[in-house]
Design an enzyme around this catalytic site. Structure first.
Site, short mmCIF file in Angstrom:
data_model
loop_
_atom_site.label_atom_id
_atom_site.label_comp_id
_atom_site.label_asym_id
_atom_site.label_seq_id
_atom_site.Cartn_x
_atom_site.Cartn_y
_atom_site.Cartn_z
N SER A 54 0.79 -1.01 0.03
CA SER A 54 0.18 -0.15 -0.07
C SER A 54 0.77 1.26 -0.01
O SER A 54 0.48 2.26 0.29
CB SER A 54 -0.92 -0.12 1.18
OG SER A 54 -0.42 0.05 2.51
N ASP A 84 11.20 -5.05 12.83
CA ASP A 84 11.37 -5.52 11.59
C ASP A 84 13.09 -5.14 11.16
O ASP A 84 13.19 -4.63 9.85
CB ASP A 84 10.37 -4.72 10.43
CG ASP A 84 10.17 -5.51 9.16
OD1 ASP A 84 10.66 -6.71 9.38
OD2 ASP A 84 9.43 -5.17 8.36
#
Lengths: 345, 536
Positions: free
Chosen positions: B39, B152
């Site tokens: 996105s 992450d």
């Protein structure tokens, strides 16, 4: 950091007192103080605020000690330390601002003898909320003051004060600020104000119905800004679907003006906005006592609506949505029978 | 201590206010696409009123985010409020219709992952690794002191600029320890630093075991694990287990019955790369199964591996020279990405495509894994020592159950085993789907996207390969069914039952759907009749 602690064992009460002294110094501004001296004191203040944070939150080596937290809190609110700290935020560096924010936030939840003494303090110092709200007008302070504000309105009396203050109107502008991080923080606070304390919110909305929804419709729902519109629709849906706001909802869905606005948004080009609008629209359709003017709108647009709903579905499959939709379609069809009882010979 | 002081000085000196960059899209001119996620897209652009200085703009599609925008809000806030030389900061962010623009410094070297892919397929030299990792540890130490987890950490999120400055990027999934019930924030919901989060975020290969078994909660030490995996990634050119498709690596870890494709043997044989003792020791510390035994970022900074770290100039000379521009690398990686998507379920293709492997891949069930300091790899733990002495060309695949001793052998199509080593489920395809999109550098609704990661996902291609995957899975399913019938082991029957149940559930769901439809029709008819009645 830990070593530093051991070399100067200071009690939580000492720490708060020293912090307060330095805050008084920082707040006064002291134009007669030498630059180097001043920097030194500000460094010291930064360290103290960090130490306070470590006591309240613990660190990677140790959990916070409830006794120490309690002593710290008590000393903090014994005098005007919170006011001083809030006033001095603009004078702190970025790291200390973040530490100060975390300290203020944590203090709102600290209980001393099973009382939230932060609440007692704020009730006597409600004007601090005005300072915090005004923070949204400054891009550098908005995120810090905003976070503090959201923590303070956990207390119902404080939230009531903010809702009923003149400053409440300002939020309609804040949530549309060009700076996304500040604007979205203001939106989060706005939402918290209008959803957290159910009875207070219901009371506020009924008492301020006229101006509030006029502003809401005009400035938020009819805004050209995608994110403003979408957030406002979502929040409106949440407010109106909340049981405690039943009276407000009944009033909202009796207004022809409101229905027209929501129907216009149903035609929006963005799917997520349409879906959010639908969650409000279904309340109009589900109203068992539709005023004639509302029924009339439904009647005039019946075919268009039915055609619209035939193709209307979210991108992801959603059982609840489908159930709601068929309910709405049924309501629209049912209206026909009531309104036109004498078409057949 | 001295180090920490130095770092704490930094924010005061740097200009952390973001007032300088204009909040108007007309002031920017977009030049090239340099990264892409589900996105979000990252562009190289210039800011016209700022002497046409080059910036990177991450454009996030808000229409794909949840309406409260909490994740997006937190990412924006995190990027505004963090201030550290090794953390990528946002200059500013603002909305442009239904998109959020996050304007950031342009990191011309791109991500370490894309540098590995383009110039160092077999990994970096130790001095380079040490220099990069030390900067990342500084960033992690800063983040952790703020009560924030990155969640992450991987080479794809480590960026480097033309001066050799290294920055940790992408806070799309970062979380605050102080606010464990929401995905992010700076402020505590409980008075204590609970140090535990339970939601599921990150990229599978780099995830710590406790993150995958997420019911137990995890804390700062999960970042340390990912840091260790990143170290291996920099050393070998790719993360361990990466020759398996994402979802499989993940599922393997979840079931704790790890299958292992022994490329560590390959690397030992073909490259014979020697790593220093201190490097091995560092990675071993980070990859301890027990989070509490992993050192903190602060402690790791003092590790002997970082004794002789070089400066940014060293990285310019040794990493960046002769490197294609980041936008070119993106375009090339985009094409490679498409190829690799096709081969996710097909090892036969892989042998041809994967330059670093020319052998058949053997798969074995294993019961756990250990970091092998000697071989510098994650090693499988076999339940019993079944040495597979069959030659590679023999195409014999062995499966060793983690609990039992059942060994299944079948000669022939190797592919049929790819999916059969764990019970094929109906949701397999969607798992793959999600994993594939994560691989593209993004995380579902977070609207996040590893800014410069060389992954691009074209929906058409994804769809195609998913269809293909589904077909192949169906085929594998059949094969497994046959095998199960052959064996009729206790466990096999169980799998069978599970499958039957899944089918039954699916059937019942369809029936329910039909019933609902019927009911609706009947009700409509009823309404209609009522109407007629009332009219008469």
């Amino acid at each position: 950091m830990k070593k530093l602690f051991k070399s100067k064992p200071r009690t939580p009460v000492d720490l708060v007192r020293q912090t307060r002294d330095l805050l008084v110094f920082a707040d006064r501004g002291g134009p007669d103080t030498k630059e180097s001296k001043r920097n030194e004191k500000m460094m010291e203040l930064s360290k103290l605020i960090r130490d306070l944070k470590v006591i309240l939150y613990g660190d990677s080596d140790s959990e916070p000690v409830p006794e120490a937290c309690s002593q710290l809190t008590q000393e903090f609110f014994r005098e005007n330390t919170l006011r001083l700290l809030i006033l001095c935020v603009p004078k702190l560096n970025l790291e200390s601002r973040k530490d100060a924010t975390q300290v203020v936030a944590n203090l709102q939840r600290q209980q001393v003898q099973s009382r939230l003494i932060a609440c007692d303090y704020l009730e006597k110092n409600l004007d601090l909320m005005d300072i915090l709200i005004a923070g949204y007008e400054n891009a550098d302070l908005g995120l810090h003051y905003g976070t503090m504000l959201r923590e303070c309105i956990r207390h119902q009396t404080v939230a009531r004060y903010v809702l009923e203050s003149e400053r409440m109107k300002k939020f309609f502008g804040y949530i549309q600020l060009p700076n996304f991080d500040v604007a979205s923080d203001a939106a989060a606070t706005f939402k918290e104000l209008l959803t957290r304390h159910k009875s207070t919110v219901a009371e506020f909305l009924l008492k301020n119905y006229d101006w509030f929804f006029a502003e809401y419709n005009k400035k938020l729902l009819e805004s050209d800004n995608y994110i403003t519109k979408r957030q406002a629709l979502k929040l409106l849906g949440d407010i109106l679907h909340d049981r405690s706001n039943l009276d407000v909802m009944a009033r909202y869905v009796s207004s022809e003006e409101n229905l027209k606005i929501i129907m216009a948004i149903l035609r929006n080009s963005a799917k997520s906005i349409q879906i959010a609008a639908f969650h409000v629209f279904k309340l109009f359709a589900g109203n068992p006592n539709k005023p004639p003017r509302i029924a009339n709108i439904f009647d005039r647009n019946r075919e268009k609506l039915l055609r619209f709903f035939a193709d209307f579905k979210p991108d992801k499959e959603d059982e609840q949505f489908e159930a709601d939709k068929s309910q709405v379609v049924r309501e629209i069809v049912a209206l026909e029978c009531i309104n036109r009882p004498s078409i057949q010979p | 201590m001295a180090q920490e002081e130095k770092k704490e000085d930094y924010p005061r000196k740097a200009t952390c206010s973001n007032g300088q960059y204009p909040l108007d899209s007309n002031c920017y001119k977009i030049l090239d696409e340099i990264g892409r996620g589900v996105s979000a897209i990252v562009y190289k652009a210039i800011c016209i009123p700022m002497d046409s200085s080059v910036v990177a703009i991450k454009v996030i599609d808000l229409d794909k985010s949840r309406a409260d925008f909490d994740n997006v809000r937190c990412e924006a806030k995190t990027m505004t409020l963090l201030c550290h030389p090794n953390i990528l900061k946002a200059h500013c962010c603002f909305t442009v219709e239904s998109h959020l623009w996050v304007v950031m410094p342009f990191m011309s070297g791109g991500s370490l992952q894309s540098i590995l892919a383009s110039s160092f397929p077999n990994g970096l030299s130790e001095p380079c690794i040490a220099t990069v990792l030390k900067e990342i540890l500084s960033a992690l130490s800063y983040l952790h002191r703020q009560g924030l987890l990155h969640r992450d950490v991987k080479a794809g999120n480590i960026l480097i600029d033309s001066n050799g400055l290294v920055k940790l990027a992408d806070f799309g999934v970062s979380a605050s320890i102080y606010e464990s019930n929401s995905s992010c924030g700076w402020v505590g919901s409980s008075s204590s630093l609970s140090l535990m989060l339970t939601d599921f975020a990150g990229t599978p290969y780099w995830m710590a075991p406790e993150v995958i078994h997420s019911h137990t909660g995890y804390g700062f030490k999960a970042d340390i694990w990912s840091f260790g995996i990143t170290a291996l990634e920099l050393a070998h050119g790719r993360p361990p287990l990466s020759d398996l498709p994402l979802s499989k690596s993940l599922i393997m870890k979840i079931t704790k019955r790890f299958r292992f494709s022994d490329h560590y043997e390959k690397t030992k044989d073909s490259k014979n790369k020697k790593f220093s003792k201190s490097f091995k020791d560092l990675v071993a510390l980070c990859l301890d199964q027990d989070p509490s035994k992993r050192p903190s970022a602060e402690k790791l900074l003092k590790h002997s591996f970082f004794k002789n770290c070089k400066g940014p100039d060293f990285l310019v000379k040794n990493l960046l020279q002769g490197l294609p521009a980041v936008e070119q690398r993106f375009k090339r990686a985009d094409i490679q990405r498409l190829v690799s998507l096709e081969k996710t379920d097909d090892n036969d293709d892989k042998e041809e495509d994967d330059s670093s492997s020319g052998e058949n891949v053997r798969h074995r069930r294993i019961s756990g894994w250990n970091f092998n300091e000697e071989g510098f790899q994650l090693d499988p733990i076999f339940p019993s020592d079944h040495k597979n002495k069959d030659g590679d060309s023999d195409r014999v695949t062995k499966q060793v159950r983690s609990t039992g001793e059942t060994i299944v052998q079948e000669k022939g199509n190797e592919r049929s085993f790819e999916g059969s080593s764990f019970s094929p489920r109906q949701n397999e395809v969607s798992d793959e789907n999600e994993a594939a999109s994560r691989g593209g550098g993004s995380n579902e609704s977070h609207g996040g996207c590893s800014s410069y990661e060389s992954g691009g996902v074209n929906t058409g291609v994804v769809f195609e390969s998913l269809l293909f995957l589904k077909k192949s899975l169906d085929y594998q399913r059949q094969q497994v069914g046959q095998m199960i019938a052959l064996i009729r082991g206790e466990e096999a029957a169980e799998t069978n039952r599970e499958d039957q149940l899944m089918e039954m559930i699916e059937k019942l769901r369809m029936e329910l759907e039909n019933e609902k439809k019927k009911r609706f029709d009947v009700e409509m008819e009823l309404e209609f009749l009522k109407m007629r009645l009332s009219n008469e």
